[in-house]
Structures are given as C-alpha cells and as structure tokens.
Design an enzyme around this catalytic site. Structure first.
Site, PDB file in Angstrom:
ATOM      1  N   GLY A   1       0.894  -1.149   0.139  1.00  0.00           N
ATOM      2  CA  GLY A   1      -0.168  -0.031  -0.117  1.00  0.00           C
ATOM      3  C   GLY A   1       0.782   1.222   0.031  1.00  0.00           C
ATOM      4  O   GLY A   1       1.459   1.743  -1.013  1.00  0.00           O
TER       5      GLY A   1
ATOM      6  N   GLY B   1     -30.480  11.404  17.626  1.00  0.00           N
ATOM      7  CA  GLY B   1     -30.812  10.199  17.269  1.00  0.00           C
ATOM      8  C   GLY B   1     -31.257   9.961  15.478  1.00  0.00           C
ATOM      9  O   GLY B   1     -30.787   9.334  15.227  1.00  0.00           O
TER      10      GLY B   1
ATOM     11  N   GLU C   1      -4.948   7.238  -1.129  1.00  0.00           N
ATOM     12  CA  GLU C   1      -4.138   8.291  -1.852  1.00  0.00           C
ATOM     13  C   GLU C   1      -3.065   8.895  -0.790  1.00  0.00           C
ATOM     14  O   GLU C   1      -3.031  10.266  -0.819  1.00  0.00           O
ATOM     15  CB  GLU C   1      -4.766   9.340  -2.575  1.00  0.00           C
ATOM     16  CG  GLU C   1      -5.450   8.614  -3.996  1.00  0.00           C
ATOM     17  CD  GLU C   1      -5.824   9.726  -4.792  1.00  0.00           C
ATOM     18  OE1 GLU C   1      -5.291  10.755  -5.150  1.00  0.00           O
ATOM     19  OE2 GLU C   1      -7.075   9.499  -5.449  1.00  0.00           O
TER      20      GLU C   1
END
Length: 382
Positions: free
Chosen positions: A131, A343, A366
């Site tokens: 990665g 909520g 990125e």
C-alpha cells in the site's frame, strides 16, 4: 493576494452546483443503497465536459485551471462522495498519468476518449502487501518477444473504478532486483488484453457507487508501445501523480464537509425543542461555527496547493497539508453533523450518517494521514 474566484471560475462552480442539486443529490441515497456505478450521471457529466476538466482541449478535455477543477470536484462530492471518487480517480490519476508521461500517440489513442468521457479510467498501484510501501509490490512485467511485448503477472487491490474501466494505468516491476527504480507504468485495456481478470469488488463502509476492485493478471501480454515513458520510471510517475491527486481528495473532503454543514444548519433551524429551534441554543451554535471554520480553512489549504501547482512551483508539502487537513476535517464535521441531528443522525432517514461513512475514506486512500505527516515533516526538515 486575491482569494476571489474569477467570473469564469464562478460560472463553472455555479453550473456544477446546479447539476449536483438537480441530478446528484436526489440520487445520492439510492447510489449509497444499491452501490451500483451511476452510468447515467457519468454520461451527463461527460456531456457537461466534467470528465476531462484539467486536460487540454486538443485531447478532449475542458482545459480548466486547477482551481476550477478543485471547485467542481468539491461540488460533485457535496452531492455524492462515491461520485467524487469516480471522477477523481478517472481524471487526477488515470488521465493525468497519460497526459504527463504518455507520448503523442498514447495521448491521442488513450487519453482523448477518457477526457471526453467516452471511457472510464483507473489507476492500479496498490497491492495486498504494497500500500504505502509501493516498492514491495509483487506484480511483474517481463519483456518478451525480443522486447516487443511484456508478460504481466500479479494482482492489484483497492482499485477505484477497476471493474468498470476501459483503460487502466498499471504499475509493475520490470526489474524486480532494482527496488523503486525497477518499477514501470503501462496502459492496459481490459477488453483487449487476455489475462486481465476482475476478481471482485469490495463491500465497503462508504464511498458507494465507486467500485473498488481486486484485479489479477495471468500471463497478460501487452505490447511494448503501451509502456509510459522509460523503463524504471514508474515509481516517480506514481509519486508525481499522487501528489496532484491529493488536491482533489482535499476537494472531496471539503465537499463532504460542506454537505454535512449544510444539512446540520438546515436541521438545526427546523428542529424544535423546548419551544424553540435548537439553533437558538449556544451549544449548537458553537458546533455550527466550528464546522464552518474548519471547512473554510480546509478549502483555503486546497486552493493554496492548487495555486502552487498552477504556478509551476513545488507543492508537495501544500498538497499533503491540504489532503491531510481536509480529510480529518471532513470526518470531524460529519461527526458533529450527526450530533446536531441527535438520534435521527444515526439513522438512514437523514444523510448525516452517509457523510460520516464517506468521509472516513479520505484519511486512508491516496496517502494515509500518517504517511502525509511524514511527507510534511520531511519537507520541513529538508
């Protein structure tokens, strides 16, 4: 030092904003629910010239300056984070790679249909074990046929647009012993190149509508004239392209933050408790003030990086700072937006929760926030 948009920039922003309000926002919840690639919206954006915004007109683009491009992508992301990623991966990564490093024949053949929006592009760099550590990639491209072709084997992961792309910019090792100097970049055509296999797409927290694919290459033969630039320059190509792409991920972050702020502001004025709108309470006002301040600051960092890029100056630190700050701000503002909704913000009846899910990705792809901090520190200490 003029921070005011030009008349042309303002017109572009207004045009994209109107498209987003009329066409994208009404579809955003559906896109999020179905996670299907919005072909019709992409076609409409192509008609508006939005699929090749910064690319020169001679290659099918709109030749917009980077401020206009970032402003337009901010608006698109305000409507749908997934659509923002589709456009950013297509333009900032795939199109820009071919424009910056392709020869004239490659630009005419592969860039033009991408910039015109007739085709979709993807950028295949990451792998399961590579990665942030790009040189750890395992995918190889071995010269064959006396150097007239390459035989590609390996796989890629986390590839935005990967399952729908007509053109994929691929990175592979042409010299596995040379580290980052042994990586090259290529143009791959999934429909033409036997051995290109889509293994599947990820089920993600957010960023719906933009397919994130796993790709595999089994003895995929591609002609040598598909290589971008010289052998061994792929790592440099990737870094330069990702640097520019960070400006547009900052734009995606700003767009999501703006959407979260807009919804929270409207809800706070509509929702009543104790016989008054909750916007009358100072606690809510402070949340809204902080949300707006952070969004505006992120937007300025984004434009600072764009300005440096347009001026031809180094913008590595500025792009990293814009992407880092806008990414974290988008999550923080989206989080506060849920809190303002109470909520209701935790339910799918309101878009607040979608903004939060879409925002989180900004801190990962990125360039993770951790890697960007390393980049910024390196620039400071250089």
């Amino acid at each position: 030092m003029d921070f005011s948009p030009t008349q042309e920039q303002r017109q572009i922003q207004e045009m994209v904003s109107e498209f987003v309000d009329d066409e994208v926002k009404p579809r955003a919840a559906e896109i999020d629910e179905t996670d299907e690639f919005p072909w019709d919206l992409v076609d409409e954006m192509a008609d508006l010239g939005l699929m090749g915004m910064p690319i020169p007109e001679q290659y099918g683009g709109a030749e917009l300056d980077y401020h206009s491009y970032a402003m337009a992508l901010e608006e698109i992301s305000r409507g749908s984070g997934g659509l923002g990623t589709i456009v950013a991966a297509h333009i900032s990564l795939a199109c820009n790679m071919i424009y910056e490093f392709g020869d004239e024949a490659q630009k005419e053949t592969y860039l033009t249909p991408l910039a015109e929006g007739e085709e979709i592009g993807a950028f295949a760099l990451s792998e399961a074990g590579a990665g942030s550590d790009v040189p750890a990639m395992d995918t190889t491209a071995e010269p064959v046929d006396g150097g007239d072709a390459y035989l590609v084997n390996g796989g890629k992961l986390w590839i935005s647009n990967g399952s729908v792309a007509d053109t994929v910019v691929l990175f592979a090792k042409t010299d596995p012993e040379a580290g980052n100097k042994g990586i090259s970049s290529f143009v791959v055509r999934p429909e033409e190149d036997d051995g290109f296999i889509v293994e599947g797409t990820e089920h993600k927290l957010g960023d719906k509508g933009c397919p994130t694919a796993e790709l595999r290459f089994d003895d995929m033969r591609i002609p040598a004239d598909r290589r971008l630039g010289e052998e061994g320059r792929g790592f440099v190509h990737a870094l330069k392209t990702l640097n520019g792409g960070r400006i547009t991920i900052a734009a995606r972050g700003v767009g999501i933050a703006q959407a979260a702020l807009d919804e929270a502001l409207q809800y706070a004025q509509d929702r009543e408790q104790f016989d008054q709108p909750i916007s009358d309470f100072q606690a809510i006002q402070h949340k809204l003030a902080d949300m707006d301040t952070k969004t505006q600051a992120a937007r300025l960092l984004m434009h600072q990086a764009a300005d440096k890029k347009m001026a031809g100056e180094s913008f590595v630190k500025e792009a990293a700072q814009a992407k880092l700050y806008a990414s974290e701000v988008s999550r923080e503002v989206a989080n506060e937006g849920i809190q303002v909704h109470g909520g209701y913000g935790y339910t799918k009846d309101f878009p607040a929760e979608r903004f939060y899910r879409d925002a989180k990705l900004n801190e990962i792809y990125e360039g993770t926030s951790e890697v960007l901090r390393n980049t910024i520190a390196s620039e400071l200490l250089d």
